[in-house]
Design a protein around this motif. Structure first.
Motif, PDB file in Angstrom:
ATOM      1  N   GLY A  26      67.552-100.071 -14.918  1.00 52.75           N
ATOM      2  CA  GLY A  26      67.676-101.174 -13.983  1.00 52.75           C
ATOM      3  C   GLY A  26      66.390-101.441 -13.233  1.00 52.75           C
ATOM      4  O   GLY A  26      65.308-101.030 -13.641  1.00 52.75           O
ATOM      5  N   VAL A  27      66.541-102.149 -12.108  1.00 51.35           N
ATOM      6  CA  VAL A  27      65.415-102.558 -11.277  1.00 51.35           C
ATOM      7  C   VAL A  27      65.592-101.941  -9.898  1.00 51.35           C
ATOM      8  O   VAL A  27      66.694-101.929  -9.355  1.00 51.35           O
ATOM      9  CB  VAL A  27      65.353-104.100 -11.159  1.00 51.35           C
ATOM     10  CG1 VAL A  27      64.234-104.535 -10.245  1.00 51.35           C
ATOM     11  CG2 VAL A  27      65.191-104.715 -12.534  1.00 51.35           C
ATOM     12  N   VAL A  42      60.809-101.619 -12.899  1.00 52.55           N
ATOM     13  CA  VAL A  42      61.831-101.474 -13.925  1.00 52.55           C
ATOM     14  C   VAL A  42      61.801-100.019 -14.366  1.00 52.55           C
ATOM     15  O   VAL A  42      60.727 -99.438 -14.544  1.00 52.55           O
ATOM     16  CB  VAL A  42      61.531-102.382 -15.138  1.00 52.55           C
ATOM     17  CG1 VAL A  42      62.527-102.141 -16.251  1.00 52.55           C
ATOM     18  CG2 VAL A  42      61.529-103.830 -14.725  1.00 52.55           C
ATOM     19  N   THR A  43      62.974 -99.429 -14.532  1.00 53.84           N
ATOM     20  CA  THR A  43      63.022 -98.028 -14.934  1.00 53.84           C
ATOM     21  C   THR A  43      64.216 -97.783 -15.854  1.00 53.84           C
ATOM     22  O   THR A  43      65.210 -98.498 -15.790  1.00 53.84           O
ATOM     23  CB  THR A  43      63.088 -97.098 -13.704  1.00 53.84           C
ATOM     24  OG1 THR A  43      63.118 -95.743 -14.138  1.00 53.84           O
ATOM     25  CG2 THR A  43      64.303 -97.382 -12.849  1.00 53.84           C
ATOM     26  N   GLY A  44      64.105 -96.778 -16.663  1.00 57.74           N
ATOM     27  CA  GLY A  44      65.197 -96.387 -17.542  1.00 57.74           C
ATOM     28  C   GLY A  44      66.200 -95.475 -16.860  1.00 57.74           C
ATOM     29  O   GLY A  44      67.301 -95.269 -17.362  1.00 57.74           O
ATOM     30  N   ASP A  45      65.841 -94.916 -15.684  1.00 61.72           N
ATOM     31  CA  ASP A  45      66.726 -94.015 -14.943  1.00 61.72           C
ATOM     32  C   ASP A  45      66.486 -94.222 -13.454  1.00 61.72           C
ATOM     33  O   ASP A  45      65.514 -93.709 -12.892  1.00 61.72           O
ATOM     34  CB  ASP A  45      66.447 -92.565 -15.352  1.00 61.72           C
ATOM     35  CG  ASP A  45      67.421 -91.568 -14.753  1.00 61.72           C
ATOM     36  OD1 ASP A  45      68.080 -91.892 -13.740  1.00 61.72           O
ATOM     37  OD2 ASP A  45      67.519 -90.456 -15.289  1.00 61.72           O
ATOM     38  N   LEU A  46      67.371 -94.970 -12.805  1.00 63.11           N
ATOM     39  CA  LEU A  46      67.208 -95.302 -11.389  1.00 63.11           C
ATOM     40  C   LEU A  46      67.207 -94.060 -10.504  1.00 63.11           C
ATOM     41  O   LEU A  46      66.403 -93.951  -9.573  1.00 63.11           O
ATOM     42  CB  LEU A  46      68.317 -96.261 -10.950  1.00 63.11           C
ATOM     43  CG  LEU A  46      68.234 -97.659 -11.553  1.00 63.11           C
ATOM     44  CD1 LEU A  46      69.573 -98.366 -11.437  1.00 63.11           C
ATOM     45  CD2 LEU A  46      67.140 -98.458 -10.878  1.00 63.11           C
ATOM     46  N   LEU A  81      65.806-105.165 -21.764  1.00 57.56           N
ATOM     47  CA  LEU A  81      65.467-106.589 -21.749  1.00 57.56           C
ATOM     48  C   LEU A  81      66.072-107.260 -20.524  1.00 57.56           C
ATOM     49  O   LEU A  81      65.399-108.011 -19.816  1.00 57.56           O
ATOM     50  CB  LEU A  81      65.947-107.278 -23.027  1.00 57.56           C
ATOM     51  CG  LEU A  81      65.746-108.800 -23.045  1.00 57.56           C
ATOM     52  CD1 LEU A  81      64.268-109.152 -22.932  1.00 57.56           C
ATOM     53  CD2 LEU A  81      66.356-109.408 -24.287  1.00 57.56           C
ATOM     54  N   GLU A  82      67.348-106.964 -20.252  1.00 59.35           N
ATOM     55  CA  GLU A  82      67.985-107.516 -19.061  1.00 59.35           C
ATOM     56  C   GLU A  82      67.270-107.028 -17.804  1.00 59.35           C
ATOM     57  O   GLU A  82      67.073-107.793 -16.858  1.00 59.35           O
ATOM     58  CB  GLU A  82      69.463-107.119 -19.016  1.00 59.35           C
ATOM     59  CG  GLU A  82      70.209-107.711 -17.842  1.00 59.35           C
ATOM     60  CD  GLU A  82      71.642-107.245 -17.747  1.00 59.35           C
ATOM     61  OE1 GLU A  82      72.331-107.673 -16.806  1.00 59.35           O
ATOM     62  OE2 GLU A  82      72.089-106.436 -18.589  1.00 59.35           O
ATOM     63  N   GLU A  84      64.115-106.258 -17.486  1.00 54.97           N
ATOM     64  CA  GLU A  84      62.856-107.007 -17.360  1.00 54.97           C
ATOM     65  C   GLU A  84      63.107-108.403 -16.797  1.00 54.97           C
ATOM     66  O   GLU A  84      62.340-108.898 -15.969  1.00 54.97           O
ATOM     67  CB  GLU A  84      62.154-107.104 -18.714  1.00 54.97           C
ATOM     68  CG  GLU A  84      61.591-105.794 -19.216  1.00 54.97           C
ATOM     69  CD  GLU A  84      60.302-105.381 -18.533  1.00 54.97           C
ATOM     70  OE1 GLU A  84      59.712-106.186 -17.775  1.00 54.97           O
ATOM     71  OE2 GLU A  84      59.876-104.246 -18.744  1.00 54.97           O
ATOM     72  N   LEU A  85      64.178-109.062 -17.241  1.00 59.72           N
ATOM     73  CA  LEU A  85      64.490-110.397 -16.745  1.00 59.72           C
ATOM     74  C   LEU A  85      64.908-110.364 -15.272  1.00 59.72           C
ATOM     75  O   LEU A  85      64.510-111.223 -14.487  1.00 59.72           O
ATOM     76  CB  LEU A  85      65.575-111.039 -17.605  1.00 59.72           C
ATOM     77  CG  LEU A  85      65.157-111.325 -19.048  1.00 59.72           C
ATOM     78  CD1 LEU A  85      66.354-111.809 -19.856  1.00 59.72           C
ATOM     79  CD2 LEU A  85      64.008-112.307 -19.111  1.00 59.72           C
ATOM     80  N   VAL A  86      65.704-109.358 -14.886  1.00 60.71           N
ATOM     81  CA  VAL A  86      66.083-109.204 -13.483  1.00 60.71           C
ATOM     82  C   VAL A  86      64.832-108.909 -12.652  1.00 60.71           C
ATOM     83  O   VAL A  86      64.658-109.449 -11.554  1.00 60.71           O
ATOM     84  CB  VAL A  86      67.139-108.093 -13.310  1.00 60.71           C
ATOM     85  CG1 VAL A  86      67.344-107.752 -11.839  1.00 60.71           C
ATOM     86  CG2 VAL A  86      68.449-108.519 -13.946  1.00 60.71           C
ATOM     87  N   PHE A  87      63.936-108.071 -13.189  1.00 59.98           N
ATOM     88  CA  PHE A  87      62.678-107.757 -12.500  1.00 59.98           C
ATOM     89  C   PHE A  87      61.901-109.034 -12.188  1.00 59.98           C
ATOM     90  O   PHE A  87      61.404-109.202 -11.072  1.00 59.98           O
ATOM     91  CB  PHE A  87      61.833-106.821 -13.363  1.00 59.98           C
ATOM     92  CG  PHE A  87      60.407-106.716 -12.914  1.00 59.98           C
ATOM     93  CD1 PHE A  87      60.061-105.894 -11.858  1.00 59.98           C
ATOM     94  CD2 PHE A  87      59.412-107.442 -13.540  1.00 59.98           C
ATOM     95  CE1 PHE A  87      58.747-105.798 -11.430  1.00 59.98           C
ATOM     96  CE2 PHE A  87      58.101-107.359 -13.128  1.00 59.98           C
ATOM     97  CZ  PHE A  87      57.766-106.527 -12.065  1.00 59.98           C
ATOM     98  N   LEU A  88      61.807-109.937 -13.165  1.00 59.28           N
ATOM     99  CA  LEU A  88      61.068-111.183 -12.929  1.00 59.28           C
ATOM    100  C   LEU A  88      61.701-111.991 -11.802  1.00 59.28           C
ATOM    101  O   LEU A  88      60.992-112.546 -10.951  1.00 59.28           O
ATOM    102  CB  LEU A  88      61.002-112.010 -14.209  1.00 59.28           C
ATOM    103  CG  LEU A  88      60.075-111.483 -15.292  1.00 59.28           C
ATOM    104  CD1 LEU A  88      60.222-112.310 -16.563  1.00 59.28           C
ATOM    105  CD2 LEU A  88      58.629-111.472 -14.824  1.00 59.28           C
ATOM    106  N   GLY A  89      63.028-112.043 -11.749  1.00 59.49           N
ATOM    107  CA  GLY A  89      63.706-112.767 -10.674  1.00 59.49           C
ATOM    108  C   GLY A  89      63.502-112.128  -9.315  1.00 59.49           C
ATOM    109  O   GLY A  89      63.232-112.813  -8.325  1.00 59.49           O
ATOM    110  N   VAL A  90      63.604-110.808  -9.260  1.00 59.55           N
ATOM    111  CA  VAL A  90      63.405-110.094  -7.991  1.00 59.55           C
ATOM    112  C   VAL A  90      61.959-110.225  -7.538  1.00 59.55           C
ATOM    113  O   VAL A  90      61.678-110.493  -6.362  1.00 59.55           O
ATOM    114  CB  VAL A  90      63.810-108.609  -8.126  1.00 59.55           C
ATOM    115  CG1 VAL A  90      63.422-107.816  -6.892  1.00 59.55           C
ATOM    116  CG2 VAL A  90      65.305-108.495  -8.376  1.00 59.55           C
ATOM    117  N   ALA A  91      61.030-110.036  -8.456  1.00 59.40           N
ATOM    118  CA  ALA A  91      59.613-110.131  -8.101  1.00 59.40           C
ATOM    119  C   ALA A  91      59.258-111.538  -7.627  1.00 59.40           C
ATOM    120  O   ALA A  91      58.474-111.702  -6.694  1.00 59.40           O
ATOM    121  CB  ALA A  91      58.743-109.732  -9.292  1.00 59.40           C
TER     122      ALA A  91
END
Length: 117
Positions: A26-27, A42-46, A81-82, A84-91
């Motif tokens: 997640g992000v 973005v990370t594979g393990d929050l 992929l999701e 990364e897309l959430v990251f772009l929105g948050v950033a």
């Protein structure tokens, strides 16, 4: 539609404080005491990310963000992929400079060749 966001307070930075953070991709967005964003990632393990950056056993001084972090938000996702897309929105909404740099990396180009020409 953006996935739900969960907020955590850093508190004393004990291991128990991070057991509620899911060990999923997640992000994560870290905030200072005035609720200004410190980092969006973005990370594979929050859970591992939070523990690595906010606990005493963090690896290396560059990874330790406890002194400037008061809270953090997480958004879990189903895929990287999701995430990364959430990251772009948050950033885009929290750190426009980071968003511009990340969006530049995601530019798509298309090359079309006419074999008959």
């Amino acid at each position: 539609m953006r996935p739900p966001v969960r907020r955590y307070d850093v508190g004393e930075g004990r291991v128990d404080d991070f057991l509620g953070v899911p060990a999923r991709r997640g992000v994560v967005t870290l905030y200072d005491p005035e609720h200004r964003p410190v980092i969006v990632a973005v990370t594979g393990d929050l859970r591992a990310f939070a523990r690595r950056r906010l606990l005493d056993d963090a690896v290396g001084p560059a990874a330790d963000l406890r002194a400037i972090t008061a809270s953090f938000d997480i958004t879990t996702t189903g895929s990287m992929l999701e995430a990364e897309l959430v990251f772009l929105g948050v950033a885009r909404s929290t750190m426009p400079g980071v968003y511009r740099a990340a969006a530049d990396r995601w530019q798509a180009w298309c090359l079309r060749l006419d074999a008959d020409a």
